[in-house]
Design a protein around this motif. Structure first.
Motif, PDB file in Angstrom:
ATOM      1  N   ALA A 762     -21.745 -56.114   6.601  1.00 45.62           N
ATOM      2  CA  ALA A 762     -20.540 -56.479   5.611  1.00 45.62           C
ATOM      3  C   ALA A 762     -19.246 -55.997   6.153  1.00 45.62           C
ATOM      4  O   ALA A 762     -18.959 -55.055   6.679  1.00 45.62           O
ATOM      5  CB  ALA A 762     -20.799 -56.127   4.114  1.00 45.62           C
ATOM      6  N   ARG A 763     -18.322 -56.741   5.646  1.00 39.59           N
ATOM      7  CA  ARG A 763     -16.932 -56.789   6.082  1.00 39.59           C
ATOM      8  C   ARG A 763     -16.266 -55.685   4.879  1.00 39.59           C
ATOM      9  O   ARG A 763     -16.264 -56.276   3.680  1.00 39.59           O
ATOM     10  CB  ARG A 763     -15.945 -57.829   6.298  1.00 39.59           C
ATOM     11  CG  ARG A 763     -16.245 -58.710   7.548  1.00 39.59           C
ATOM     12  CD  ARG A 763     -15.554 -60.004   7.531  1.00 39.59           C
ATOM     13  NE  ARG A 763     -14.233 -59.711   7.901  1.00 39.59           N
ATOM     14  CZ  ARG A 763     -13.250 -59.776   6.727  1.00 39.59           C
ATOM     15  NH1 ARG A 763     -13.303 -60.094   5.523  1.00 39.59           N
ATOM     16  NH2 ARG A 763     -11.747 -59.688   7.099  1.00 39.59           N
ATOM     17  N   ASP A 765     -13.721 -52.603   3.320  1.00 37.07           N
ATOM     18  CA  ASP A 765     -12.107 -52.115   3.502  1.00 37.07           C
ATOM     19  C   ASP A 765     -12.291 -50.521   3.927  1.00 37.07           C
ATOM     20  O   ASP A 765     -12.950 -49.819   2.853  1.00 37.07           O
ATOM     21  CB  ASP A 765     -11.265 -51.997   2.362  1.00 37.07           C
ATOM     22  CG  ASP A 765     -10.094 -51.450   2.042  1.00 37.07           C
ATOM     23  OD1 ASP A 765      -9.881 -50.776   2.950  1.00 37.07           O
ATOM     24  OD2 ASP A 765      -9.209 -52.260   1.331  1.00 37.07           O
ATOM     25  N   LEU A 771     -16.134 -53.879  -0.255  1.00 39.32           N
ATOM     26  CA  LEU A 771     -15.924 -55.105   0.323  1.00 39.32           C
ATOM     27  C   LEU A 771     -14.655 -55.458   0.632  1.00 39.32           C
ATOM     28  O   LEU A 771     -13.887 -55.565  -0.237  1.00 39.32           O
ATOM     29  CB  LEU A 771     -16.633 -56.386  -0.436  1.00 39.32           C
ATOM     30  CG  LEU A 771     -18.307 -56.336  -0.415  1.00 39.32           C
ATOM     31  CD1 LEU A 771     -18.919 -57.403  -1.449  1.00 39.32           C
ATOM     32  CD2 LEU A 771     -18.807 -56.208   0.997  1.00 39.32           C
ATOM     33  N   ALA A 772     -14.302 -56.019   1.522  1.00 35.78           N
ATOM     34  CA  ALA A 772     -12.970 -56.450   2.009  1.00 35.78           C
ATOM     35  C   ALA A 772     -12.525 -57.589   1.695  1.00 35.78           C
ATOM     36  O   ALA A 772     -13.730 -58.614   1.503  1.00 35.78           O
ATOM     37  CB  ALA A 772     -12.746 -56.077   3.518  1.00 35.78           C
ATOM     38  N   ASP A 776      -8.355 -59.818   4.784  1.00 34.18           N
ATOM     39  CA  ASP A 776      -7.667 -58.641   5.130  1.00 34.18           C
ATOM     40  C   ASP A 776      -7.895 -58.187   6.660  1.00 34.18           C
ATOM     41  O   ASP A 776      -8.955 -58.128   7.038  1.00 34.18           O
ATOM     42  CB  ASP A 776      -8.633 -57.664   4.176  1.00 34.18           C
ATOM     43  CG  ASP A 776      -8.117 -56.292   4.113  1.00 34.18           C
ATOM     44  OD1 ASP A 776      -7.329 -56.066   5.243  1.00 34.18           O
ATOM     45  OD2 ASP A 776      -8.651 -55.292   3.763  1.00 34.18           O
ATOM     46  N   ALA A 779      -9.739 -55.069   7.829  1.00 37.76           N
ATOM     47  CA  ALA A 779     -11.391 -55.019   7.243  1.00 37.76           C
ATOM     48  C   ALA A 779     -12.284 -54.545   8.599  1.00 37.76           C
ATOM     49  O   ALA A 779     -11.849 -54.816   9.804  1.00 37.76           O
ATOM     50  CB  ALA A 779     -11.813 -56.300   7.044  1.00 37.76           C
ATOM     51  N   ARG A 780     -13.221 -53.975   8.335  1.00 33.54           N
ATOM     52  CA  ARG A 780     -14.168 -53.518   9.462  1.00 33.54           C
ATOM     53  C   ARG A 780     -15.834 -54.052   9.108  1.00 33.54           C
ATOM     54  O   ARG A 780     -16.070 -53.861   7.896  1.00 33.54           O
ATOM     55  CB  ARG A 780     -14.058 -51.910   9.813  1.00 33.54           C
ATOM     56  CG  ARG A 780     -15.169 -51.390  10.657  1.00 33.54           C
ATOM     57  CD  ARG A 780     -14.893 -50.114  10.884  1.00 33.54           C
ATOM     58  NE  ARG A 780     -15.839 -49.554  11.790  1.00 33.54           N
ATOM     59  CZ  ARG A 780     -15.642 -48.447  12.650  1.00 33.54           C
ATOM     60  NH1 ARG A 780     -14.774 -47.571  12.375  1.00 33.54           N
ATOM     61  NH2 ARG A 780     -16.685 -48.081  13.473  1.00 33.54           N
ATOM     62  N   LEU A 781     -16.295 -54.632  10.046  1.00 34.36           N
ATOM     63  CA  LEU A 781     -17.594 -54.920  10.043  1.00 34.36           C
ATOM     64  C   LEU A 781     -18.448 -53.691   9.694  1.00 34.36           C
ATOM     65  O   LEU A 781     -18.445 -52.594  10.943  1.00 34.36           O
ATOM     66  CB  LEU A 781     -18.003 -55.762  10.972  1.00 34.36           C
ATOM     67  CG  LEU A 781     -19.542 -56.526  10.770  1.00 34.36           C
ATOM     68  CD1 LEU A 781     -19.220 -57.706   9.696  1.00 34.36           C
ATOM     69  CD2 LEU A 781     -19.835 -57.170  12.153  1.00 34.36           C
ATOM     70  N   GLU A 782     -19.161 -53.567   9.032  1.00 27.74           N
ATOM     71  CA  GLU A 782     -20.117 -52.424   8.816  1.00 27.74           C
ATOM     72  C   GLU A 782     -21.582 -52.567   8.649  1.00 27.74           C
ATOM     73  O   GLU A 782     -21.962 -53.709   8.335  1.00 27.74           O
ATOM     74  CB  GLU A 782     -19.881 -51.430   7.559  1.00 27.74           C
ATOM     75  CG  GLU A 782     -20.146 -50.073   7.458  1.00 27.74           C
ATOM     76  CD  GLU A 782     -20.210 -49.518   8.656  1.00 27.74           C
ATOM     77  OE1 GLU A 782     -20.997 -49.398   9.634  1.00 27.74           O
ATOM     78  OE2 GLU A 782     -19.244 -48.422   8.702  1.00 27.74           O
ATOM     79  N   GLU A 789     -25.563 -52.138   0.389  1.00 22.42           N
ATOM     80  CA  GLU A 789     -24.219 -52.364   0.718  1.00 22.42           C
ATOM     81  C   GLU A 789     -23.251 -52.497  -0.379  1.00 22.42           C
ATOM     82  O   GLU A 789     -23.864 -53.023  -1.628  1.00 22.42           O
ATOM     83  CB  GLU A 789     -24.260 -53.906   1.424  1.00 22.42           C
ATOM     84  CG  GLU A 789     -24.942 -55.140   0.767  1.00 22.42           C
ATOM     85  CD  GLU A 789     -26.296 -55.099   0.930  1.00 22.42           C
ATOM     86  OE1 GLU A 789     -26.889 -56.280   0.208  1.00 22.42           O
ATOM     87  OE2 GLU A 789     -27.046 -54.286   1.089  1.00 22.42           O
ATOM     88  N   THR A 814      -7.491 -48.678  10.684  1.00 26.97           N
ATOM     89  CA  THR A 814      -8.897 -48.957  10.809  1.00 26.97           C
ATOM     90  C   THR A 814      -9.850 -47.612  10.318  1.00 26.97           C
ATOM     91  O   THR A 814     -10.901 -47.614  10.592  1.00 26.97           O
ATOM     92  CB  THR A 814      -9.492 -49.037  12.429  1.00 26.97           C
ATOM     93  OG1 THR A 814      -8.713 -47.872  12.889  1.00 26.97           O
ATOM     94  CG2 THR A 814      -8.486 -50.398  12.800  1.00 26.97           C
TER      95      THR A 814
END
Length: 823
Positions: A762-763, A765, A771-772, A776, A779-782, A789, A814
């Motif tokens: 999930a992307r 913040d 969730l972003a 955004d 945003a970072r994929l996690e 999640e 980031t």
């Protein structure tokens, strides 16, 4: 006629009386002989031990490729059946020891008489009259005692043996039992030692040399007494010709060949001494010492011999690099010119181009003594210990001339600038001249640079006082591919990889984070406060305020960020929230057997563990969460082919594959941006963690790729500090780990960590862990274990120019720290 008959009657009477006397004498003699036979036959042992011949044999340890890496034995013997022994070898022994072996009944009366006459004429024993059968009796049954009674018993037993066993059986016993010197029993081991090959490949002149030795292994040793050995070998060849076993031409050609002996065992003594000793102790507990020393077992190891040899060199180089940061402890000894000359005489003169190295050998009840050993290649040996011949020049231009045996080397200040006075934690001035640190007669260790030629420049080194250990494990099979327990097994056989317990520092944190991920209450994007907190230990006891290494606090950080940058306060908060017992339970499931203290300081790795168990815990992450015991021995095979069971317990799940993957993903950031980022030069998917104990007393790096896990520990045995701020896991253990993994992964494909079922992405913040928003840019994929999640989206108002941003200024967009903030 009557007068003529009287002389005839007298003759007849004398003849009858003579026959009667002879008959009585023969009868008495027979009775006496029978009485003697009965007397000396009393209590004679049986031949059961010969019919069930099981002599002590060598147990061999072989690596995964089948190469021998070690031997243990009571007597160094490998039994070979007679058909495996070439005819020429059998004939050589018959010619030398018992040419009439296949014709006599066990004793050779003619030979006994001949030997007695020769010994009588010489006034001393110059020839023995024992047959091969008698020698078998003496070796197996009666022992070496010398007396007339024992000799008679030997003759009786020899004749009995010939009726119980065939001639070939007796010869086979003899060839497998006899002593050849240099710890070798039987023709197979003698052939391997002297000629470096199997007995089935022996040439005629080599067969004659083997047959020359049993009469007096010490006197005719081709290594210690080559002239005597050559003379005796040629005599055997003459005897072979005399008895019709070979032609005159064959004998002449064999006599013309020089002695050519290898004179050493297989070159495996230093391949994996710590590994083998660990396995030897393990097997001794299960099989008993007698089985290991006598049963001729083939012990198949999980070991990669070539990797372990390289690992030893990598650890040695890495520890010496640490030593150079700590300073020079001084020469190893100072020898007089007479002592150096004595060393040279004892070692023998080397050939041109060869060099020596000195070693101090311990002696029971006496001071150690220095010995010299010739080496074939200075570059291969790399580190040599040599005496200083002279120091010439003045000031910074001073040079030490080193005695390398049959060569010289030069050591200038350039090769010794690191040699300040030894002090790991305080600064000391560097030398200004070689004369500041060396004088003639000093014994020092030197490093031979690549491309060195005799007379060239070398670098000063020193044997490490600092110690280390490393382990390499295949996560899929849990085979231990390499294990090194110290810098030098001969000087210190204590195995720090398996026997030492040391504080892992932050290298223990992945176990805490594993407990957090498994709890379901935390995920990589969870936000925790990096802030000072006070904890009261023991229920209102002493106050404890954990600190970060940098003595700074960053405010809200993600769990991923906290692990990558080894933030102590977050680890303590996790263990405080989860409960110490839950963390200990996860540690146990991951294979930590060492005692774990049930207090909050466990978050900082204060409980001691061994390098093997911690590395195997990381290997469990690489294996998708499945725990299995480390495997050293894969099979034990008896000489008859029977395989003994050594199977380890079945694997069991410690974490789910999804939990293991999420934690692995977090640990990749340690290398991509955190304390282990030096390892990014390997350019492979990697995960791992640095560790440094308080006061820099222990330094670690443990990590893994998809197909290999490895751990490195560095420290002093007495727990002294390694140094100052440079002596962290990242500065001491990590460089060794990088070189080790680079070698271990050579030729292997670059594979990503496989994503198992139960993992979702999930992307998010990175400021909030939520969730972003769709657009955004920060945003970072996690990655998450499915079901953990976040399900809420962060809605942040757009900031106006000049308005304060709530984002902590320490974090970038980031969620990462600025480059260089953490060491």
């Amino acid at each position: 006629m009557e007068k003529a008959a009287k002389p005839l009657d007298r003759v007849r009477g004398w003849a009858i009386r003579g026959l009667l006397i002879f008959a009585v004498g023969a009868g008495v003699g027979g009775v006496v002989l029978c009485s003697l036979l009965l007397y000396f036959s009393r209590g004679l042992p049986s031949f059961r031990s010969l019919e069930d011949y099981r002599p002590p044999q060598v147990t061999r340890f072989v690596d995964r490729s089948g190469a021998v890496v070690a031997e243990v034995f009571e007597e160094k013997r490998t039994v070979v059946p007679l058909p495996h022994v070439p005819l020429r070898i059998r004939q050589a022994f018959l010619a030398a020891e018992d040419a009439d072996f296949y014709r006599h009944p066990g004793m050779d009366l003619k030979g006994i008489l001949r030997a007695a006459i020769r010994n009588l004429l010489a006034g001393r024993k110059v020839e023995g009259g024992s047959t091969i059968t008698q020698q078998v009796i003496k070796t197996f049954i009666l022992g070496p005692e010398k007396s007339y009674e024992r000799k008679i018993r030997e003759l009786i037993l020899a004749m009995r043996l010939e009726t119980n066993l065939s001639k070939n059986d007796i010869l086979s016993l003899y060839l497998n039992q006899i002593f050849f010197g240099h710890q070798c029993y039987g023709v197979q081991e003698a052939s391997r030692f002297l000629f470096g090959k199997d007995v089935s490949h022996i040439a005629l002149e080599e067969a004659a040399l083997l047959a020359a030795l049993p009469k007096s292994p010490a006197r005719y040793s081709p290594i210690r007494h080559p002239e005597a050995a050559l003379e005796r070998r040629n005599w055997v060849l003459s005897q072979m010709h005399k008895n019709g076993f070979i032609t005159e031409m064959e004998a002449r050609a064999a006599r013309a060949r020089p002695l050519h002996v290898v004179g050493k065992g297989a070159p495996y003594e230093e391949v994996a001494p710590y590994y083998v000793e660990h396995c030897r102790q393990w097997l001794e507990e299960r099989l008993g010492p007698e089985a290991l020393l006598r049963d001729g077992l083939r012990v198949e190891l999980a070991l990669d011999g070539e990797l372990n040899r390289a690992a030893q060199r990598i650890l040695s180089d890495g520890l010496r690099a640490v030593e150079r940061r700590q300073g020079f402890r001084g020469p190893l000894a100072n020898l007089s010119a007479d002592e150096v000359r004595s060393l040279r005489q004892r070692a023998g003169e080397g050939r041109h181009g060869r060099v020596w190295t000195l070693r101090r050998e311990p002696r029971e009840g006496a001071d150690p003594v220095w010995r010299a050993r010739w080496v074939e290649s200075a570059q291969e040996e790399k580190y040599l210990r040599v005496p200083v011949r002279q120091v010439e020049g003045t000031g910074a231009a001073t040079v030490a001339v080193l005695d390398l045996g049959d060569a010289e080397a030069r050591l200038s200040l350039e090769g010794a600038r690191w040699a300040r006075r030894f002090s790991p934690v305080t600064a000391t001035p560097p030398p200004t001249s070689i004369a500041d640190i060396l004088r003639p007669g000093d014994v020092v260790e030197i490093e031979i640079p690549a491309g060195w030629t005799p007379g060239g420049e070398v670098r000063l080194s020193q044997p490490p006082l600092v110690q280390g250990a490393l382990v390499v494990i295949d996560p899929a099979t849990r085979h231990v591919l390499a294990l090194v327990g110290g810098s030098d097994f001969i000087e210190s056989p204590f195995n720090r990889a398996t026997q030492a317990r040391r504080q892992p520092g932050s290298a223990f944190k992945p176990i805490i984070y594993a407990a957090a991920i498994r709890s379901g209450a935390y995920h990589p994007a969870s936000i925790l406060m990096d802030s000072p907190e006070v904890y009261y230990l023991g229920g209102g006891g002493a106050a404890w305020k954990p600190q970060n290494f940098e003595r700074t606090f960053l405010g809200p950080v993600t769990l991923r960020f906290a692990l990558a940058h080894s933030i102590n306060t977050v680890a303590v908060k996790l263990i405080s929230d989860l409960g110490v017992e839950k963390v200990i339970q996860v540690g146990r499931e991951l294979g930590i057997r060492s005692p774990l203290l049930p207090n909050l300081s466990l978050a900082l790795g204060t409980s001691e563990v061994s390098p093997l168990e911690l590395t195997n815990a990381y290997a469990t992450l690489a294996a998708g969460g499945n725990f299995a015991e480390p495997v050293f021995v894969t099979a034990v095979v008896r000489p008859d082919g029977e395989r003994l069971s050594v199977d380890p317990p079945d694997p069991r799940p410690a974490l789910s594959p999804a939990e293991a993957y999420v934690l692995t993903s977090m640990l990749t950031d340690v290398i991509e941006e955190g304390t282990g980022r030096r390892a990014a030069r390997l350019n492979r998917p990697m995960a791992g963690k640095t560790g440094t104990a308080s006061d820099h007393r222990d330094a670690w790096f443990v990590g893994f790729s998809p197909d290999l896990a490895a751990g490195v520990w560095v420290g002093f045995d007495d727990h002294s500090p390694l140094g100052t701020s440079w002596a962290q896991g990242a500065g001491t253990a990590l460089p060794i780990w990088i070189d080790l993994m680079e070698r271990a992964l050579r030729g292997r494909p670059r594979e990503p960590f496989p994503v198992p079922e139960g993992v979702v992405m999930a992307r998010i913040d990175p400021r909030t862990g939520k969730l972003a928003a769709p657009q955004d840019p920060e945003a970072r994929l996690e990655v998450f274990v499915a079901g953990t999640e976040p399900n809420q989206m962060e809605e942040r108002p757009t900031s106006q120019a000049g308005e304060d941003d709530e984002t902590p200024p320490e974090l970038s967009g980031t969620g990462r720290l600025p480059e260089g903030l953490f060491r």
